[in-house]
Write a protein that holds these residues in place. Sequence first.
Motif, PDB file in Angstrom:
ATOM      1  N   THR A  35      27.513  35.261  32.922  1.00 26.01           N
ATOM      2  CA  THR A  35      26.693  34.740  34.013  1.00 26.01           C
ATOM      3  C   THR A  35      26.137  35.812  34.946  1.00 26.01           C
ATOM      4  OG1 THR A  35      28.678  34.410  35.355  1.00 26.01           O
ATOM      5  CG2 THR A  35      27.922  32.530  34.045  1.00 26.01           C
ATOM      6  N   ALA A  36      26.466  37.062  34.693  1.00 25.49           N
ATOM      7  CA  ALA A  36      26.052  38.152  35.580  1.00 25.49           C
ATOM      8  C   ALA A  36      24.550  38.418  35.492  1.00 25.49           C
ATOM      9  CB  ALA A  36      26.811  39.423  35.218  1.00 25.49           C
ATOM     10  N   HIS A  37      24.047  39.049  36.548  1.00 29.44           N
ATOM     11  CA  HIS A  37      22.652  39.479  36.600  1.00 29.44           C
ATOM     12  C   HIS A  37      22.618  40.916  37.093  1.00 29.44           C
ATOM     13  CE1 HIS A  37      21.132  35.424  35.956  1.00 29.44           C
ATOM     14  NE2 HIS A  37      22.038  35.021  36.814  1.00 29.44           N
ATOM     15  N   ALA A  38      21.692  41.709  36.553  1.00 39.03           N
ATOM     16  CA  ALA A  38      21.544  43.083  37.010  1.00 39.03           C
ATOM     17  C   ALA A  38      21.296  43.084  38.513  1.00 39.03           C
ATOM     18  CB  ALA A  38      20.402  43.772  36.275  1.00 39.03           C
ATOM     19  N   GLY A  39      21.943  44.006  39.211  1.00 36.18           N
ATOM     20  CA  GLY A  39      21.817  44.096  40.665  1.00 36.18           C
ATOM     21  C   GLY A  39      22.954  43.417  41.404  1.00 36.18           C
ATOM     22  N   GLN A  40      23.698  42.533  40.730  1.00 31.99           N
ATOM     23  CA  GLN A  40      24.885  41.954  41.352  1.00 31.99           C
ATOM     24  C   GLN A  40      25.979  43.011  41.393  1.00 31.99           C
ATOM     25  OE1 GLN A  40      25.535  38.435  38.894  1.00 31.99           O
ATOM     26  NE2 GLN A  40      24.908  37.166  40.624  1.00 31.99           N
ATOM     27  N   PHE A  41      27.009  42.755  42.164  1.00 29.73           N
ATOM     28  CA  PHE A  41      28.093  43.711  42.322  1.00 29.73           C
ATOM     29  C   PHE A  41      29.402  43.133  41.810  1.00 29.73           C
ATOM     30  CE2 PHE A  41      24.928  44.972  45.322  1.00 29.73           C
ATOM     31  CZ  PHE A  41      25.004  46.345  45.374  1.00 29.73           C
ATOM     32  N   ILE A  42      30.264  44.015  41.300  1.00 30.31           N
ATOM     33  CA  ILE A  42      31.617  43.633  40.929  1.00 30.31           C
ATOM     34  C   ILE A  42      32.586  44.644  41.526  1.00 30.31           C
ATOM     35  CG2 ILE A  42      30.891  42.517  38.784  1.00 30.31           C
ATOM     36  CD1 ILE A  42      32.114  44.910  37.298  1.00 30.31           C
ATOM     37  N   ASN A  43      33.817  44.243  41.671  1.00 30.90           N
ATOM     38  CA  ASN A  43      34.895  45.143  42.082  1.00 30.90           C
ATOM     39  C   ASN A  43      35.735  45.425  40.850  1.00 30.90           C
ATOM     40  OD1 ASN A  43      34.688  45.429  45.033  1.00 30.90           O
ATOM     41  ND2 ASN A  43      34.892  43.211  44.987  1.00 30.90           N
ATOM     42  N   VAL A  44      36.154  46.677  40.711  1.00 26.86           N
ATOM     43  CA  VAL A  44      36.937  47.089  39.545  1.00 26.86           C
ATOM     44  C   VAL A  44      38.310  47.545  40.019  1.00 26.86           C
ATOM     45  CG1 VAL A  44      37.068  48.678  37.598  1.00 26.86           C
ATOM     46  CG2 VAL A  44      34.838  47.792  38.329  1.00 26.86           C
ATOM     47  N   PHE A  45      39.344  46.962  39.449  1.00 23.36           N
ATOM     48  CA  PHE A  45      40.729  47.304  39.763  1.00 23.36           C
ATOM     49  C   PHE A  45      41.412  47.727  38.472  1.00 23.36           C
ATOM     50  CE2 PHE A  45      39.361  44.123  42.750  1.00 23.36           C
ATOM     51  CZ  PHE A  45      39.846  44.566  43.975  1.00 23.36           C
ATOM     52  N   MET A  46      42.263  48.722  38.532  1.00 21.80           N
ATOM     53  CA  MET A  46      43.033  49.153  37.364  1.00 21.80           C
ATOM     54  C   MET A  46      44.359  48.382  37.338  1.00 21.80           C
ATOM     55  SD  MET A  46      41.013  51.244  36.124  1.00 21.80           S
ATOM     56  CE  MET A  46      39.473  51.809  36.814  1.00 21.80           C
ATOM     57  N   SER A  47      44.820  48.044  36.164  1.00 17.85           N
ATOM     58  CA  SER A  47      46.042  47.247  36.058  1.00 17.85           C
ATOM     59  C   SER A  47      47.271  47.993  36.539  1.00 17.85           C
ATOM     60  CB  SER A  47      46.249  46.768  34.622  1.00 17.85           C
ATOM     61  OG  SER A  47      46.349  47.875  33.756  1.00 17.85           O
ATOM     62  N   ASP A  48      47.300  49.315  36.387  1.00 20.48           N
ATOM     63  CA  ASP A  48      48.488  50.055  36.816  1.00 20.48           C
ATOM     64  C   ASP A  48      48.394  50.535  38.269  1.00 20.48           C
ATOM     65  OD1 ASP A  48      46.735  52.179  36.743  1.00 20.48           O
ATOM     66  OD2 ASP A  48      47.817  53.297  35.216  1.00 20.48           O
ATOM     67  N   ARG A  49      47.286  50.281  38.925  1.00 20.10           N
ATOM     68  CA  ARG A  49      47.055  50.606  40.333  1.00 20.10           C
ATOM     69  C   ARG A  49      47.104  52.103  40.645  1.00 20.10           C
ATOM     70  NH1 ARG A  49      45.814  45.924  42.745  1.00 20.10           N
ATOM     71  NH2 ARG A  49      47.091  44.157  42.224  1.00 20.10           N
ATOM     72  N   SER A  50      47.180  52.967  39.606  1.00 16.88           N
ATOM     73  CA  SER A  50      47.181  54.397  39.872  1.00 16.88           C
ATOM     74  C   SER A  50      45.788  54.880  40.258  1.00 16.88           C
ATOM     75  CB  SER A  50      47.671  55.167  38.641  1.00 16.88           C
ATOM     76  OG  SER A  50      46.781  54.980  37.562  1.00 16.88           O
ATOM     77  N   ASN A  51      44.776  54.203  39.775  1.00 16.26           N
ATOM     78  CA  ASN A  51      43.395  54.519  40.116  1.00 16.26           C
ATOM     79  C   ASN A  51      42.673  53.231  40.473  1.00 16.26           C
ATOM     80  OD1 ASN A  51      43.328  57.375  39.425  1.00 16.26           O
ATOM     81  ND2 ASN A  51      43.601  56.689  37.319  1.00 16.26           N
ATOM     82  N   ILE A  52      41.902  53.268  41.526  1.00 15.51           N
ATOM     83  CA  ILE A  52      41.066  52.125  41.867  1.00 15.51           C
ATOM     84  C   ILE A  52      39.677  52.619  42.204  1.00 15.51           C
ATOM     85  CG2 ILE A  52      42.949  50.670  42.722  1.00 15.51           C
ATOM     86  CD1 ILE A  52      41.979  51.367  45.556  1.00 15.51           C
ATOM     87  N   LEU A  53      38.718  51.784  42.018  1.00 13.35           N
ATOM     88  CA  LEU A  53      37.353  52.066  42.440  1.00 13.35           C
ATOM     89  C   LEU A  53      37.164  51.236  43.707  1.00 13.35           C
ATOM     90  CD1 LEU A  53      35.730  51.905  38.907  1.00 13.35           C
ATOM     91  CD2 LEU A  53      36.467  53.908  40.179  1.00 13.35           C
ATOM     92  N   PRO A  54      37.240  51.858  44.871  1.00 12.81           N
ATOM     93  CA  PRO A  54      37.435  51.143  46.128  1.00 12.81           C
ATOM     94  C   PRO A  54      36.220  50.441  46.707  1.00 12.81           C
ATOM     95  CG  PRO A  54      37.226  53.476  46.540  1.00 12.81           C
ATOM     96  CD  PRO A  54      37.224  53.290  45.046  1.00 12.81           C
ATOM     97  N   ARG A  55      35.131  50.375  45.970  1.00 16.96           N
ATOM     98  CA  ARG A  55      33.960  49.701  46.528  1.00 16.96           C
ATOM     99  C   ARG A  55      33.259  48.906  45.443  1.00 16.96           C
ATOM    100  NH1 ARG A  55      33.435  54.997  46.418  1.00 16.96           N
ATOM    101  NH2 ARG A  55      33.768  55.180  48.639  1.00 16.96           N
ATOM    102  N   PRO A  56      32.461  47.922  45.829  1.00 19.55           N
ATOM    103  CA  PRO A  56      31.704  47.164  44.831  1.00 19.55           C
ATOM    104  C   PRO A  56      30.750  48.083  44.061  1.00 19.55           C
ATOM    105  CG  PRO A  56      31.656  46.064  46.953  1.00 19.55           C
ATOM    106  CD  PRO A  56      32.247  47.419  47.184  1.00 19.55           C
ATOM    107  N   ILE A  57      30.596  47.815  42.795  1.00 20.55           N
ATOM    108  CA  ILE A  57      29.719  48.607  41.933  1.00 20.55           C
ATOM    109  C   ILE A  57      28.642  47.683  41.374  1.00 20.55           C
ATOM    110  CG2 ILE A  57      29.604  50.033  39.860  1.00 20.55           C
ATOM    111  CD1 ILE A  57      32.557  50.695  40.351  1.00 20.55           C
TER     112      ILE A  57
END
Length: 72
Positions: A35-57
């Motif tokens: 259902t996504a559209h180009a230009g929308q944003f998502i948040n990405v979280f890593m399952s082990d929490r050692s690395n996170i991408l702290p902002r919407p992409i």
Amino acid sequence: MGDRYRDRSTCTLIRQEQVAPDIYSIWIRTKAAETAHAGQFINVFMSDRSNILPRPISICQIDRDAGSIRLV
């Protein structure tokens, strides 16, 4: 605070490539591609929490047939 991230789902990294110094393009397989559209944003979280991408992409490309989205 509410459930801001209620639509969390597990995704799979398909491909990653460096496109410029410190800039990467990644393709992930995710249910959001339905259902996504180009230009929308998502948040990405890593399952082990050692690395996170702290902002919407921003989603820059979608391949619905492959069920995947591209982030840069």
